[in-house]
Design a protein around this motif. Structure first.
Motif, PDB file in Angstrom:
ATOM      1  N   LEU A 102       0.945  -1.125  -0.079  1.00 22.46           N
ATOM      2  CA  LEU A 102      -0.212  -0.135  -0.022  1.00 22.46           C
ATOM      3  C   LEU A 102       0.904   1.092  -0.129  1.00 22.46           C
ATOM      4  O   LEU A 102       1.789   1.471   0.896  1.00 22.46           O
ATOM      5  N   PRO A 103       0.664   2.071  -0.739  1.00 22.80           N
ATOM      6  CA  PRO A 103       1.576   3.390  -0.759  1.00 22.80           C
ATOM      7  C   PRO A 103       0.833   4.254   0.409  1.00 22.80           C
ATOM      8  O   PRO A 103      -0.162   4.693   0.119  1.00 22.80           O
ATOM      9  N   LEU A 104       1.506   4.790   0.977  1.00 20.80           N
ATOM     10  CA  LEU A 104       1.211   5.598   2.293  1.00 20.80           C
ATOM     11  C   LEU A 104       1.513   6.871   2.195  1.00 20.80           C
ATOM     12  O   LEU A 104       2.402   7.493   1.406  1.00 20.80           O
ATOM     13  N   ALA A 105       0.321   7.950   2.329  1.00 16.32           N
ATOM     14  CA  ALA A 105       0.667   9.219   2.219  1.00 16.32           C
ATOM     15  C   ALA A 105       1.814   9.898   3.196  1.00 16.32           C
ATOM     16  O   ALA A 105       2.295   9.274   4.151  1.00 16.32           O
ATOM     17  N   GLU A 106       2.377  10.888   2.562  1.00 15.93           N
ATOM     18  CA  GLU A 106       3.419  11.535   3.003  1.00 15.93           C
ATOM     19  C   GLU A 106       2.909  12.016   4.420  1.00 15.93           C
ATOM     20  O   GLU A 106       2.136  12.723   4.631  1.00 15.93           O
ATOM     21  N   GLY A 107       3.743  11.793   5.186  1.00 20.06           N
ATOM     22  CA  GLY A 107       3.769  12.173   6.987  1.00 20.06           C
ATOM     23  C   GLY A 107       3.059  11.125   7.712  1.00 20.06           C
ATOM     24  O   GLY A 107       2.873  11.355   8.779  1.00 20.06           O
ATOM     25  N   LEU A 108       2.403  10.141   7.241  1.00 16.85           N
ATOM     26  CA  LEU A 108       1.380   9.509   7.650  1.00 16.85           C
ATOM     27  C   LEU A 108       2.291   8.621   8.738  1.00 16.85           C
ATOM     28  O   LEU A 108       1.739   8.495   9.941  1.00 16.85           O
ATOM     29  N   VAL A 109       3.242   7.719   8.412  1.00 16.09           N
ATOM     30  CA  VAL A 109       3.772   7.025   9.426  1.00 16.09           C
ATOM     31  C   VAL A 109       4.502   7.686  10.548  1.00 16.09           C
ATOM     32  O   VAL A 109       4.568   7.573  11.620  1.00 16.09           O
TER      33      VAL A 109
END
Length: 317
Positions: A235-242
């Motif tokens: 899954l490509p995760l949005a910038e800053g999410l992690v």
């Protein structure tokens, strides 16, 4: 305090649309008169955004205007339709000129960016809500629907996931930096109209991710009569999410958080490279996250604790 007609005339009525926009008669009469292109099917969708349900009641009015239109345009993107016109009804608790002016700025700016003409609408008094009807055009044989997925197709998503729900969590926690990448994705989503056009003739099925990946995949599976195998690690995760929420929570929101307004598509394997090339020309990634199967249901994922948005969940699993 201005009347509803003065508010419309001052802030909401756009400049007269050029003939190329297909608006023979726009804001100011009992109906708009539109001129669809010959031979095209008309794609129509409507969404209602309610304060405290779809957007925070204290959200900046410019963002409310942008968001209300964006979520409706996302439906046109999922159909591979070219946006043409919209209608907008605005319900206000009071005639606040400054709020309406900023709201209109956000709404009109996205209209201009997407080539969509505001053709009419209404202003009423009540709890804050925005209803937007969008209309677009698509050749009869080229509309993308939810019903075309076939076993063996890849499942792929545009852009990145989890940012909308992550932004809402940040806002609820008191963050008000409008440049925060997660809050920006939540309050100012980008409808993938160009991507929908680019995927015509390639995608077997498509849907926009508004209620959450798993929930919207469920709609696509049901319409197509198929199952799915997902690969959550891809899954490509949005910038800053992690960084903001940790990897485990980030993946939960990517699967079930909603408000991403990316496109989920099925693609025959031989069409994947061409689809990626077309979206690369738009500077938009396309990530394979699973495949379509003949066996009903979804494999490859554990329960997330985030089920996707429903207004009236009832007892439906």
């Amino acid at each position: 305090m201005h009347s509803e007609f003065e508010l419309i005339a001052r802030y909401l009525a756009p400049a007269p649309a050029p003939a190329a926009a297909g608006v023979a008669l726009g804001v100011g009469d009992d109906c708009a008169l539109l001129a669809p292109s010959a031979g095209e099917h008309l794609a129509v969708s409507v969404d209602t955004s309610v304060a405290g349900v779809h957007f925070p009641a204290d959200a900046p009015p410019e963002a409310v205007g942008h968001r209300a239109l964006a979520v409706s345009l996302s439906d046109l993107a999922a159909m591979g339709a070219r946006g043409r016109w919209c209608l907008m009804s605005l319900t206000l608790p009071a005639a606040d000129d400054a709020w309406v002016a900023a709201f209109a700025e956000g709404f009109h700016a996205l209209c201009e960016a997407c080539g969509v003409s505001l053709a009419g609408g209404d202003v009423t008094r009540g709890e804050l809500a925005v209803g937007v009807t969008v209309m677009g055009e698509v050749p009869p044989s080229e509309a993308l629907t939810r019903a075309g997925a076939r076993p063996g197709d890849w499942l792929a998503v545009t852009g990145a996931l989890g940012g909308g729900a992550g932004g809402l969590q940040r806002w609820q926690a008191g963050e008000r930096d409008l440049d925060d990448p997660l809050i920006r994705r939540y309050l100012r989503p980008r409808p993938r109209l160009a991507a929908g056009l680019a995927l015509r003739g390639l995608a077997g099925a498509a849907i926009d991710i508004s209620d959450g990946l798993l929930a919207d995949l469920g709609h696509l599976r049901e319409a197509s009569g198929v199952g799915a195998e997902l690969w959550p690690e891809r899954l490509p995760l949005a910038e800053g999410l992690v960084d903001a929420l940790g990897e485990a929570r980030a993946r939960q929101l990517a699967l079930g958080g909603g408000d991403d307004y990316e496109l989920l598509v099925s693609l025959p394997p031989e069409r994947l490279d061409e689809a990626r090339a077309r979206l690369a020309a738009l500077a938009l990634p396309l990530t394979v996250i699973g495949r379509v199967t003949a066996v009903p249901g979804v494999t490859g994922v554990e329960p997330t604790g985030v089920s996707g948005w429903q207004h009236f969940p009832g007892d439906t699993p």
